[in-house]
Write an enzyme that holds these catalytic residues in place. Structure first.
Site, PDB file in Angstrom:
ATOM      1  CG  HIS A  49      21.125  -5.238  17.162  1.00 48.85           C
ATOM      2  ND1 HIS A  49      20.144  -5.909  17.708  1.00 48.85           N
ATOM      3  CD2 HIS A  49      20.696  -4.531  16.300  1.00 48.85           C
ATOM      4  CE1 HIS A  49      19.101  -5.059  17.308  1.00 48.85           C
ATOM      5  NE2 HIS A  49      19.463  -4.279  16.744  1.00 48.85           N
TER       6      HIS A  49
ATOM      7  CG  ASP B 148      23.522 -10.235  14.434  1.00 53.00           C
ATOM      8  OD1 ASP B 148      23.056 -10.485  13.267  1.00 53.00           O
ATOM      9  OD2 ASP B 148      23.246  -9.501  15.173  1.00 53.00           O
TER      10      ASP B 148
ATOM     11  CD  GLN C 244      23.201  -3.718   9.628  1.00 52.99           C
ATOM     12  OE1 GLN C 244      23.319  -3.335   8.440  1.00 52.99           O
ATOM     13  NE2 GLN C 244      22.445  -3.256  10.438  1.00 52.99           N
TER      14      GLN C 244
ATOM     15  CE  LYS D 148      18.825  -5.028  10.277  1.00 51.28           C
ATOM     16  NZ  LYS D 148      18.183  -3.859  10.764  1.00 51.28           N
TER      17      LYS D 148
ATOM     18  CB  CYS E 172      19.121  -2.046  19.040  1.00 55.25           C
ATOM     19  SG  CYS E 172      17.640  -1.557  18.714  1.00 55.25           S
TER      20      CYS E 172
HETATM   21  C1  LIG Z   1      23.615  -6.197  13.671  1.00 56.14           C
HETATM   22  C2  LIG Z   1      22.208  -6.632  13.831  1.00 56.14           C
HETATM   23  N1  LIG Z   1      21.714  -7.849  14.666  1.00 56.14           N
HETATM   24  C3  LIG Z   1      20.068  -7.869  14.525  1.00 56.14           C
HETATM   25  C4  LIG Z   1      19.331  -7.076  14.120  1.00 56.14           C
HETATM   26  C5  LIG Z   1      18.013  -7.500  14.387  1.00 56.14           C
HETATM   27  O1  LIG Z   1      17.368  -7.404  12.941  1.00 56.14           O
HETATM   28  P1  LIG Z   1      15.802  -7.700  13.171  1.00 56.14           P
HETATM   29  O2  LIG Z   1      15.073  -6.267  13.720  1.00 56.14           O
HETATM   30  O3  LIG Z   1      15.331  -7.780  11.739  1.00 56.14           O
HETATM   31  O4  LIG Z   1      15.302  -8.890  13.972  1.00 56.14           O
HETATM   32  C6  LIG Z   1      19.810  -6.000  13.505  1.00 56.14           C
HETATM   33  C7  LIG Z   1      18.827  -4.739  13.076  1.00 56.14           C
HETATM   34  O5  LIG Z   1      19.073  -3.615  13.229  1.00 56.14           O
HETATM   35  C8  LIG Z   1      21.074  -5.860  13.327  1.00 56.14           C
HETATM   36  O6  LIG Z   1      21.795  -4.396  12.655  1.00 56.14           O
END
Ligand SMILES: Cc1ncc(COP(=O)(O)O)c(C=O)c1O
Length: 412
Positions: free
Chosen positions: A125, A201, A204, A227, A369
């Site tokens: 992401h 990270d 998910q 999430k 993203c």
């Molecule tokens: C794999 C991953 N990392 C990071 C994020 C970022 O999350 P947040 O927008 O809550 O900071 C997301 C959210 O879409 C994600 O799916």
């Protein structure tokens, strides 16, 4: 096989799922984007504001003590939920993006120099790419990329060479586009063997799979409250006490301070050292309630439900649409989460999801993203349906009907 979750009962826990849209029921298939919130979370936040609202760590009166206990109680719940050794290792942030920025900007700026290598995967992401790009521009670090295979796994063929001499290996535990589960322990071991820190990270992963950060053995892990049935505005950075102690503060002011003089400042203890300003108190209360809710369902059952519903979705959508439908990522449900990114014929994902909306089906279209991954997949965008505890086979069937409707609408 019977569903380990009573989805009909779970649906009733989520007030928004009672809503009608466009004359029909709301079919929410966008939980990888943000999950819906059960009434217990909404009630806990409302109760906090109605009964105990005060700033934390400052007051000497009853409701201020209650607010502090609520914040720290939520931290303890999150700590247990992810198997942390101690709540001191759980830092509340605004979201996962801020948590990953904290790692890059605070740990990275203090520890990385020109030419140092940071290893990422091609399925990250942007939140786990752009902070490192900034360090590339600022410090001259090198970025290396673990490629992905045709079926959406990380390709570890060249792993030893890629991590050789690296200082950081940072990767998603589960892909937000392909659903791929990454070999976390293998990557953490490779990172440590090479003398690098491992950053996960887990945005998910934590909402969907029982998590044990100590078993992972990583240095940092980031995830986000919204999430996992919690509110927006709160995320988590977990780090070992050792690495957090050795990391300078990120944002400054407020609760992260121990003392300030005209000459300088000293920082508070963990985890407050990283929590500048008034923290997201009501959001922490909501996240604590979300953790209780997920624990009540049982994370093993949550995962089992998603594997069987994902298997149903992969099978039934393929049977119904054949080669017209491409579902990206691993085809084995046990190797993935319930994230279904797909392309249908040559229909643009945004056109598809616009028709879906008319049928009450909420699906995200776009690059999610993850633009470097989109480029590797050879697509500009996908439609992405993502499953959670309140989804069932009828929701997947509704998605299939909506695909049919889009097909009929755009057919010449
Ligand atoms: C794999 C991953 N990392 C990071 C994020 C970022 O999350 P947040 O927008 O809550 O900071 C997301 C959210 O879409 C994600 O799916």
């Amino acid at each position: 096989m019977s569903d380990p979750l009573d989805v009909a009962a779970i649906k009733k826990d989520f007030p928004i799922l009672e809503r009608e849209v466009h004359g029909g029921r709301l079919i929410y298939l966008d939980s990888a984007n943000t999950s819906q919130k059960p009434r217990v979370v909404l009630d806990a936040m409302q109760r906090y504001y109605e009964q105990s609202n005060a700033n934390v760590h400052r007051g000497t009166y009853l409701i201020a003590e209650e607010a502090t206990a609520a914040l720290e109680g939520a931290r303890a719940k999150v700590s247990r939920f992810i198997g942390a050794a101690n709540p001191r290792e759980v830092v509340f942030t605004k979201n996962a993006t801020e948590a990953l920025n904290l790692v890059a900007k605070a740990w990275g700026r203090a520890n990385l120099r020109a030419g140092d290598a940071v290893v990422l995967t091609e399925l990250e992401h942007h939140a786990n790419i752009v902070p490192w790009h900034q360090l590339h521009d600022e410090l001259g670090i090198e970025l290396r990329w673990i490629p992905i295979t045709r079926n959406g796994h990380v390709d570890l063929t060249d792993l030893d060479r890629l991590v050789d001499g690296a200082k950081v290996v940072s990767f998603a535990a589960m892909s937000n586009v392909l659903g791929t589960l990454l070999p976390v322990e293998r990557l953490v071991t490779a990172a440590h063997d090479a003398g690098a820190i491992a950053v996960i990270d887990a945005s998910q992963f934590v909402p969907h799979v029982a998590t044990d950060v100590q078993a992972w053995g990583a240095d940092f892990a980031a995830f986000t409250g919204h999430k996992m049935c919690g509110p927006t505005g709160i995320g988590v950075l977990w780090g070992t006490a050792e690495i957090l102690d050795a990391t300078p503060p990120f944002l400054t002011g407020g609760e992260m301070i121990l003392n300030v003089t005209k000459e300088g400042f000293t920082t508070n203890e963990l985890p407050w050292k990283f929590e500048a300003g008034t923290p997201p108190i009501a959001e922490a209360v909501g996240l604590g309630a979300a953790v209780d809710y997920l624990n009540g369902l049982g994370m093993a059952a949550v995962r089992e439900h998603e594997v069987s519903l994902t298997a149903y979705a992969l099978r039934s959508l393929k049977e119904r649409f054949g080669d017209a439908l491409t579902i990206h990522g691993p085809c084995e449900p046990a190797e993935r989460g319930g994230v279904l990114s797909f392309s249908y014929g040559d229909l643009h994902p945004h056109d598809l999801t616009q028709v879906f909306d008319e049928h009450g089906v909420c699906v995200r279209a776009g690059h999610h993203c993850a633009k470097p991954l989109m480029r590797e997949l050879g697509v500009a965008a996908t439609a992405r349906a993502s499953l959670y505890v309140y989804n069932d086979e009828a929701d997947v069937d509704a998605l299939a009907d909506a695909i049919d409707a889009a097909d009929a609408f755009f057919s010449p």
